[in-house]
Design a protein around this motif. Structure first.
Motif, PDB file in Angstrom:
ATOM      1  N   SER A 144      35.239  45.416  39.750  1.00  0.00           N
ATOM      2  CA  SER A 144      36.653  45.149  40.000  1.00  0.00           C
ATOM      3  C   SER A 144      37.535  45.975  39.077  1.00  0.00           C
ATOM      4  CB  SER A 144      36.963  43.657  39.798  1.00  0.00           C
ATOM      5  OG  SER A 144      36.400  42.876  40.825  1.00  0.00           O
ATOM      6  N   ARG A 165      37.401  40.721  44.300  1.00  0.00           N
ATOM      7  CA  ARG A 165      36.693  39.991  45.347  1.00  0.00           C
ATOM      8  C   ARG A 165      37.647  38.937  45.859  1.00  0.00           C
ATOM      9  NH1 ARG A 165      30.623  38.484  43.661  1.00  0.00           N
ATOM     10  NH2 ARG A 165      30.744  37.775  45.815  1.00  0.00           N
ATOM     11  N   ARG A 166      37.892  38.912  47.163  1.00  0.00           N
ATOM     12  CA  ARG A 166      38.965  38.086  47.701  1.00  0.00           C
ATOM     13  C   ARG A 166      38.468  36.887  48.514  1.00  0.00           C
ATOM     14  NH1 ARG A 166      43.915  40.110  47.969  1.00  0.00           N
ATOM     15  NH2 ARG A 166      44.363  37.913  48.284  1.00  0.00           N
ATOM     16  N   ASP A 167      37.293  36.398  48.226  1.00  0.00           N
ATOM     17  CA  ASP A 167      36.746  35.311  49.043  1.00  0.00           C
ATOM     18  C   ASP A 167      36.522  34.036  48.236  1.00  0.00           C
ATOM     19  OD1 ASP A 167      34.739  36.355  47.505  1.00  0.00           O
ATOM     20  OD2 ASP A 167      33.217  36.338  49.071  1.00  0.00           O
ATOM     21  N   TYR A 181      47.477  34.853  43.940  1.00  0.00           N
ATOM     22  CA  TYR A 181      47.855  35.922  44.871  1.00  0.00           C
ATOM     23  C   TYR A 181      48.548  37.073  44.139  1.00  0.00           C
ATOM     24  CZ  TYR A 181      46.917  32.296  48.296  1.00  0.00           C
ATOM     25  OH  TYR A 181      46.294  31.314  49.040  1.00  0.00           O
ATOM     26  N   GLN A 184      40.263  36.550  43.047  1.00  0.00           N
ATOM     27  CA  GLN A 184      41.245  36.272  44.087  1.00  0.00           C
ATOM     28  C   GLN A 184      42.284  37.371  44.287  1.00  0.00           C
ATOM     29  OE1 GLN A 184      41.689  32.014  42.150  1.00  0.00           O
ATOM     30  NE2 GLN A 184      42.811  32.052  44.051  1.00  0.00           N
ATOM     31  N   GLY A 185      42.455  38.207  43.282  1.00  0.00           N
ATOM     32  CA  GLY A 185      43.503  39.209  43.367  1.00  0.00           C
ATOM     33  C   GLY A 185      44.809  38.775  42.738  1.00  0.00           C
TER      34      GLY A 185
END
Length: 351
Positions: free
Chosen positions: A127, A134-136, A255, A309-310
């Motif tokens: 990352s 990782r966005r899941d 977010y 999550q970003g």
């Protein structure tokens, strides 16, 4: 728990630099992983009634006695267990904090972060190189019922701790008002507001697994007629309109900026003119917060948010700008007595 270090020895690592501070981090990482293993294997629960010889402890936990002795010895070294000729026992700190039925049990927190660190942080460096997280995280959480339960337990306990103060800080909604609790699956804050305001009705929006965790609490509070569960993704589900108060508690930090802005605009459209939005966030860059455990946690948590999550921890200035751009005004910040890390941010929907 932190590896036991005598004061003079600690000075060598943290004051005089005669020893590498990273060695303490290494030991603490090993202690953390050992404690997570002890929790997952049921070692602490098996010792809740008293000391046990290693053979009996192995039978109760379904482990190999030789291997378990090595883990138990490590846990003694880190202070989680005590050892004697008759076997092993929980330390006083473990008895207070790591048994599941302890009043203020830390076990859900340790179990949740154990899952995050051992499963989600394995590619942290990637990352950092790519700038792509990782966005899941939430789908991953929904697929792990035990971890989801621990996560919601953490949030529910935080709500029980902070809700009395928060309810008093937020101006009262109109009688028979409408509350929109976005991402509040545990329902702790909706329950607190509905108890404070007998004619208030609330809608709790979250993913199905999270809502399932909060349903028993709503029933136990006798509020099934006033609190409605709305399953869905907060970025796409219809938020409705004319709500008097919208809660975004521990949501925004998940977010990136652009998505936060889009979400806040959707929330503004769901709140009546003159209505309010309330954010509960671990704010970055808080001058009033001294160096210590709270500040260190927020910094590490912000890294975790980006990787999984970003998102990240935002400063009050950043949130104020995002809220203003979304159509809110009168943005204020409230430092909470009950937490050095969490802050309440309020704003009013412009007419």
């Amino acid at each position: 728990m932190p590896v036991p270090v005598q004061p003079e020895e600690l000075r060598q690592f943290t004051v005089t630099d005669q020893a590498p501070a990273a060695h303490l981090d290494l030991l603490n990482a090993l202690g953390f992983r050992s404690a997570v293993a002890g929790l997952r294997l049921g070692v602490f629960e098996a010792l809740a009634a008293g000391p046990l010889p290693v053979a009996d402890l192995a039978r109760r936990t379904g482990t190999d006695a030789y291997a378990l002795r090595l883990l138990a010895d490590a846990l003694v070294g880190f202070g989680y267990l005590t050892g004697s000729a008759t076997g092993y026992a929980n330390s006083a700190n473990t008895t207070r904090w790591l048994l599941r039925d302890a009043p203020e049990s830390f076990a859900p927190v340790l179990a949740f972060w154990g899952a995050v660190v051992t499963e989600r942080w394995t590619d942290l460096e990637e990352s950092m190189r790519s700038g792509l997280p990782r966005r899941d995280f939430y789908p991953w959480l929904e697929q792990r019922p035990e971890t989801l339960a621990d996560f919601q337990t953490m949030l529910r306990r935080l709500a029980a701790w902070l809700a009395p103060e928060i309810v008093e800080l937020i101006p009262a909604p109109p009688q028979a008002g409408r509350l929109l609790d976005i991402g509040g699956g545990h329902a702790g804050y909706s329950i607190a507001f509905c108890r404070r305001y007998p004619k208030l009705r609330a809608t709790v929006l979250d993913l199905p697994g999270a809502l399932a965790q909060g349903a028993p609490a709503i029933t136990a509070a006798g509020l099934t007629e006033r609190i409605t569960a709305l399953p869905g993704d907060l970025s796409t589900v219809d938020l409705g309109a004319d709500h008097d108060l919208a809660l975004l508690f521990n949501i925004v930090h998940g977010y990136p900026d652009t998505e936060v802005g889009a979400l806040l605009k959707r929330v503004a459209a769901a709140v009546r003119p003159g209505g309010r939005v309330a954010l509960l966030e671990p704010l970055a860059e808080v001058p009033q917060r001294p160096a210590g455990t709270a500040d260190s946690f927020v910094r590490a948590f912000s890294l975790n948010l980006f990787h999984t999550q970003g998102g990240r921890a935002y400063s009050f200035t950043e949130l104020s700008e995002l809220l203003t751009a979304a159509g809110f005004t009168q943005v204020t910040q409230h430092l909470l007595r009950g937490s050095e890390a969490d802050h309440l941010v309020l704003a009013v929907r412009a007419d």
